[in-house]
Design an enzyme around this catalytic site. Structure first.
Site, short mmCIF file in Angstrom:
data_model
loop_
_atom_site.label_atom_id
_atom_site.label_comp_id
_atom_site.label_asym_id
_atom_site.label_seq_id
_atom_site.Cartn_x
_atom_site.Cartn_y
_atom_site.Cartn_z
N TYR A 133 -3.59 3.06 4.87
CA TYR A 133 -2.50 2.20 4.41
C TYR A 133 -2.96 0.72 4.02
O TYR A 133 -2.27 0.03 3.16
CB TYR A 133 -1.57 2.11 5.65
CG TYR A 133 -0.52 0.98 5.89
CD1 TYR A 133 0.64 1.45 5.06
CD2 TYR A 133 -0.57 0.01 6.45
CE1 TYR A 133 1.58 0.60 5.00
CE2 TYR A 133 0.49 -0.84 6.64
CZ TYR A 133 1.62 -0.32 5.54
OH TYR A 133 2.60 -1.60 5.60
N GLU A 150 9.57 -1.16 9.25
CA GLU A 150 9.15 -2.32 9.97
C GLU A 150 10.38 -2.62 11.03
O GLU A 150 9.98 -2.95 12.39
CB GLU A 150 9.13 -3.71 9.23
CG GLU A 150 7.93 -3.47 8.46
CD GLU A 150 6.51 -3.56 8.87
OE1 GLU A 150 6.56 -3.77 10.03
OE2 GLU A 150 5.64 -3.33 7.98
N TRP A 176 2.19 -0.04 14.93
CA TRP A 176 2.52 0.47 13.56
C TRP A 176 1.78 1.75 13.32
O TRP A 176 2.58 2.56 12.56
CB TRP A 176 1.87 -0.59 12.66
CG TRP A 176 2.17 -0.09 11.00
CD1 TRP A 176 1.09 0.56 10.20
CD2 TRP A 176 3.38 -0.12 10.29
NE1 TRP A 176 1.45 0.57 9.01
CE2 TRP A 176 3.01 0.47 9.13
CE3 TRP A 176 4.80 -0.28 10.82
CZ2 TRP A 176 4.09 0.59 8.02
CZ3 TRP A 176 5.57 0.12 9.85
CH2 TRP A 176 5.21 0.50 8.46
#
Length: 192
Positions: free
Chosen positions: A21, A43, A51
């Site tokens: 990522y 988000e 995350w």
């Protein structure tokens, strides 16, 4: 987190998926409508979580929310919400699920007035990424004056789970703000 001999941002070394990522997506300018909407919702889903948890569920979110097709998602009713709340592929939090649905409707209204989410988002920085030069993770802000302004405007437009910290993460994820540490190989080279 371990030190990366390549000098990457330290959070990237926490797992192979986080590394991919970081190296392939985070901080790179994004102009794809669906990806922008997806990242805003992901988000928001992250609020109170890591995350890495959301990244592990990303495919589940794409499946559950019809690829973040705003027209389809905005039309979800109570039966679909009940299905989503039973789906282990996403965070099964009623407020977060309803936020994705509400954000799809808010997205459509934003597009009607602004032309696109891409135009709306990038107009905040005049179409050019805001590049910062942090030397250490402690220098990367959790929020900023920009994220506070964008957050207020998104809330005014009916978006949910778009506080300044969530919006800062969205700005970073979409490359509107480049907060890669100086020396990180993923940081774009200065324009010649």
């Amino acid at each position: 987190m371990t030190d990366d001999p390549a000098g990457r941002c330290p959070w990237a070394a926490s797992s192979p998926s986080m590394l991919a990522y970081h190296d392939e997506e985070w901080g790179r300018p994004c102009h794809d409508e669906r990806t922008l909407l997806e990242l805003l919702n992901l988000e928001g889903a992250q609020a109170g979580l890591s995350w890495s948890t959301i990244l592990a569920k990303r495919d589940g979110y794409r499946r559950a929310f019809d690829g973040f097709d705003p027209e389809r998602v905005a039309a979800y009713g109570a039966a679909r919400v009940a299905e989503l709340l039973g789906d282990p592929g996403i965070v099964r939090n009623r407020s977060k699920v309803l936020a994705v649905i509400g954000n799809a409707a808010a997205y459509s209204e934003l597009v009607a007035t602004e032309g696109s989410l891409d135009r709306y988002l990038w107009d905040w920085v005049g179409g050019v990424p805001e590049v910062h030069h942090p030397l250490a993770p402690s220098e990367v802000p959790a929020s900023s004056a920009l994220s506070e302004r964008v957050s207020r405007d998104l809330k005014r437009r009916g978006f949910r789970f778009v506080g300044p910290t969530i919006v800062q993460a969205w700005l970073q994820a979409t490359g509107v703000v480049d907060d890669h540490l100086d020396g990180c190989p993923a940081k774009p080279s200065p324009a010649a």
